[in-house]
Design a protein around this motif. Structure first.
Motif, mmCIF file in Angstrom:
data_model
loop_
_atom_site.group_PDB
_atom_site.id
_atom_site.type_symbol
_atom_site.label_atom_id
_atom_site.label_comp_id
_atom_site.label_asym_id
_atom_site.label_seq_id
_atom_site.Cartn_x
_atom_site.Cartn_y
_atom_site.Cartn_z
ATOM 1 N N ARG A 89 0.844 -1.190 0.000
ATOM 2 C CA ARG A 89 0.000 0.000 0.000
ATOM 3 C C ARG A 89 0.885 1.248 0.000
ATOM 4 O O ARG A 89 1.149 1.834 1.049
ATOM 5 C CB ARG A 89 -0.918 0.006 1.230
ATOM 6 C CG ARG A 89 -1.956 -1.110 1.269
ATOM 7 C CD ARG A 89 -2.954 -1.003 0.125
ATOM 8 N NE ARG A 89 -3.540 0.328 0.003
ATOM 9 C CZ ARG A 89 -4.602 0.747 0.700
ATOM 10 N NH1 ARG A 89 -5.173 -0.055 1.579
ATOM 11 N NH2 ARG A 89 -5.091 1.960 0.518
ATOM 12 N N PHE A 147 -2.725 5.725 0.539
ATOM 13 C CA PHE A 147 -3.987 5.392 1.201
ATOM 14 C C PHE A 147 -5.051 6.433 0.847
ATOM 15 O O PHE A 147 -4.731 7.573 0.509
ATOM 16 C CB PHE A 147 -3.803 5.331 2.721
ATOM 17 C CG PHE A 147 -2.802 4.306 3.158
ATOM 18 C CD1 PHE A 147 -3.183 3.000 3.405
ATOM 19 C CD2 PHE A 147 -1.461 4.641 3.295
ATOM 20 C CE1 PHE A 147 -2.257 2.045 3.791
ATOM 21 C CE2 PHE A 147 -0.525 3.697 3.677
ATOM 22 C CZ PHE A 147 -0.918 2.397 3.921
ATOM 23 N N HIS A 148 -6.291 6.023 0.955
ATOM 24 C CA HIS A 148 -7.400 6.935 0.659
ATOM 25 C C HIS A 148 -7.641 7.914 1.796
ATOM 26 O O HIS A 148 -8.089 9.036 1.571
ATOM 27 C CB HIS A 148 -8.685 6.139 0.399
ATOM 28 C CG HIS A 148 -8.636 5.292 -0.834
ATOM 29 N ND1 HIS A 148 -8.743 5.820 -2.110
ATOM 30 C CD2 HIS A 148 -8.482 3.953 -0.995
ATOM 31 C CE1 HIS A 148 -8.673 4.840 -3.002
ATOM 32 N NE2 HIS A 148 -8.508 3.700 -2.360
ATOM 33 N N SER A 149 -7.376 7.492 3.008
ATOM 34 C CA SER A 149 -7.714 8.306 4.174
ATOM 35 C C SER A 149 -6.909 7.829 5.374
ATOM 36 O O SER A 149 -6.218 6.802 5.311
ATOM 37 C CB SER A 149 -9.207 8.171 4.491
ATOM 38 O OG SER A 149 -9.518 6.815 4.834
ATOM 39 N N ASP A 158 -8.091 4.435 6.363
ATOM 40 C CA ASP A 158 -7.522 3.417 5.480
ATOM 41 C C ASP A 158 -6.096 3.084 5.915
ATOM 42 O O ASP A 158 -5.693 1.907 5.949
ATOM 43 C CB ASP A 158 -7.541 3.951 4.048
ATOM 44 C CG ASP A 158 -7.165 2.904 3.008
ATOM 45 O OD1 ASP A 158 -7.306 1.700 3.288
ATOM 46 O OD2 ASP A 158 -6.729 3.299 1.902
ATOM 47 N N HIS A 213 -6.222 1.015 9.162
ATOM 48 C CA HIS A 213 -6.563 -0.382 8.889
ATOM 49 C C HIS A 213 -5.396 -1.121 8.249
ATOM 50 O O HIS A 213 -5.091 -2.270 8.610
ATOM 51 C CB HIS A 213 -7.788 -0.451 7.973
ATOM 52 C CG HIS A 213 -8.217 -1.842 7.635
ATOM 53 N ND1 HIS A 213 -7.749 -2.503 6.524
ATOM 54 C CD2 HIS A 213 -9.061 -2.702 8.274
ATOM 55 C CE1 HIS A 213 -8.286 -3.716 6.482
ATOM 56 N NE2 HIS A 213 -9.084 -3.860 7.528
ATOM 57 N N GLY A 214 -4.710 -0.465 7.303
ATOM 58 C CA GLY A 214 -3.577 -1.101 6.637
ATOM 59 C C GLY A 214 -2.453 -1.425 7.599
ATOM 60 O O GLY A 214 -1.846 -2.500 7.528
ATOM 61 N N TYR A 263 -6.990 7.080 -6.841
ATOM 62 C CA TYR A 263 -6.924 7.829 -5.588
ATOM 63 C C TYR A 263 -7.156 9.313 -5.867
ATOM 64 O O TYR A 263 -6.598 9.862 -6.817
ATOM 65 C CB TYR A 263 -5.558 7.652 -4.924
ATOM 66 C CG TYR A 263 -5.317 6.263 -4.389
ATOM 67 C CD1 TYR A 263 -5.536 5.966 -3.041
ATOM 68 C CD2 TYR A 263 -4.874 5.241 -5.229
ATOM 69 C CE1 TYR A 263 -5.318 4.688 -2.552
ATOM 70 C CE2 TYR A 263 -4.658 3.966 -4.746
ATOM 71 C CZ TYR A 263 -4.882 3.698 -3.405
ATOM 72 O OH TYR A 263 -4.668 2.437 -2.920
#
Length: 321
Positions: free
Chosen positions: A21, A24-26, A29, A32-33, A90
């Motif tokens: 990754r 990331f989108h946010s 995110d 969580h990653g 993205y």
């Protein structure tokens, strides 16, 4: 698990996460990653997100590995980016408000110090990931309102930190209480990834880790520290644990140069050598470092560059100095 081992492991977690990754989108995110990567590397770990260890405190991540409780606070501070990375689109907004974000990063460290001091955690980590060069570069304004909260490369954070007298109430609202650090922390940014936007321009993501140790006897990561603590791997030919991409490339380059009659080597030889050593970084990251970031006679496309290598021919390099 000692605090020093945890310092190494956090760097390794982020390095491996970057391979899967790079963007990331946010912040959610990213959270969580990182949690997922921790679990992949430590299958027996216990991970909780958005916990409330004590009244009025919400913690991003609580990770328990081999009995060690690790409190983690995250920040994902982005400049605008639109592009497709690994087949996924993205669109990141330009967050701006860097002064407030710097304040909040340090506030996270204060919170982690409290959690560790009150034994809610054994060690704390503040992790900031950004593609905004304004965070790791020194500012140009002569008297910024957030001078105390600056996070640029090499900055030492300690003591009582507050806004400049001329800061406006719109900025300081709900953030007007000075932040008091009990430890001293050195800002050392590390490369995370490089991605390309829809216009073909590179965007570098870098991260800053600030560690909070549990006791005065464990200051290997508590005082003037970061995520760059390295432990020598006992097996010859392997990189230092927690080494940056630049450090691994330099080690490989030195070995190749020593065995070459003219002291030169190719990009392909660098890639093959660091693969042999078990490099954790993606090939694209290595290529970017060799061809551009570490090459003294390459076009300047990066916020941070190093005069480590010189291109002496198509795809061929030598060490500088």
């Amino acid at each position: 698990m000692s605090e020093m081992i945890m310092a190494v492991q956090m760097d390794q977690v982020l390095s491996r996460l970057a391979e899967q990754r790079p963007i990331f989108h946010s912040e959610a995110d990213f959270q969580h990653g990182l949690a997922w990567q921790f679990r992949c590397m430590n299958p027996d770990s216990q991970i909780r997100m958005e916990t409330r260890p004590t009244r009025g405190v919400r913690l991003d991540l609580l990770v328990c590995v081999n009995g060690v409780r690790i409190a983690v606070e995250l920040k994902y501070l982005v400049a605008g980016f639109t592009g497709v990375v690994a087949g996924e689109r993205y669109e990141l907004p330009s967050q701006a408000a860097q002064d407030i974000s710097r304040h909040d990063v340090i506030k996270d460290v204060v919170r982690l110090e409290r959690l560790v001091a009150e034994r809610w955690a054994d060690v704390g980590w503040s992790v900031t990931l950004t593609n905004d060069v304004g965070y790791w570069r020194p500012g140009r304004k002569p008297d910024p309102i957030d001078a105390s909260f600056r996070l640029h490369e090499g900055r030492l954070l300690s003591g009582t930190l507050g806004w400049a007298p001329h800061a406006g109430t719109g900025t300081t609202h709900k953030r007007d209480v000075p932040l008091v650090l009990t430890g001293t922390y050195e800002c050392q940014w590390r490369d995370y990834s490089t991605v390309v936007d829809s216009r073909g321009r590179e965007a570098a993501f870098r991260y800053l880790c600030l560690a909070v140790a549990g006791t005065q006897s464990e200051q290997c990561v508590g005082s003037r520290t970061n995520a760059t603590v390295a432990m020598t791997d006992p097996r010859p030919g392997l990189p230092l644990a927690g080494a940056s991409a630049r450090e691994e490339i330099l080690e490989a380059a030195k070995m190749l140069a020593a065995h070459a009659p003219d002291g030169t080597f190719t990009l392909t030889e660098i890639i093959d050598e660091i693969r042999r050593r078990g490099c954790r970084y993606a090939e694209g990251t290595v290529r970017t470092h060799v061809v551009s970031r570490m090459c003294v006679n390459a076009p300047d496309h990066h916020a941070t560059v190093y005069a480590d290598l010189e291109r002496v021919g198509p795809g061929r390099y030598r060490l500088v100095g």
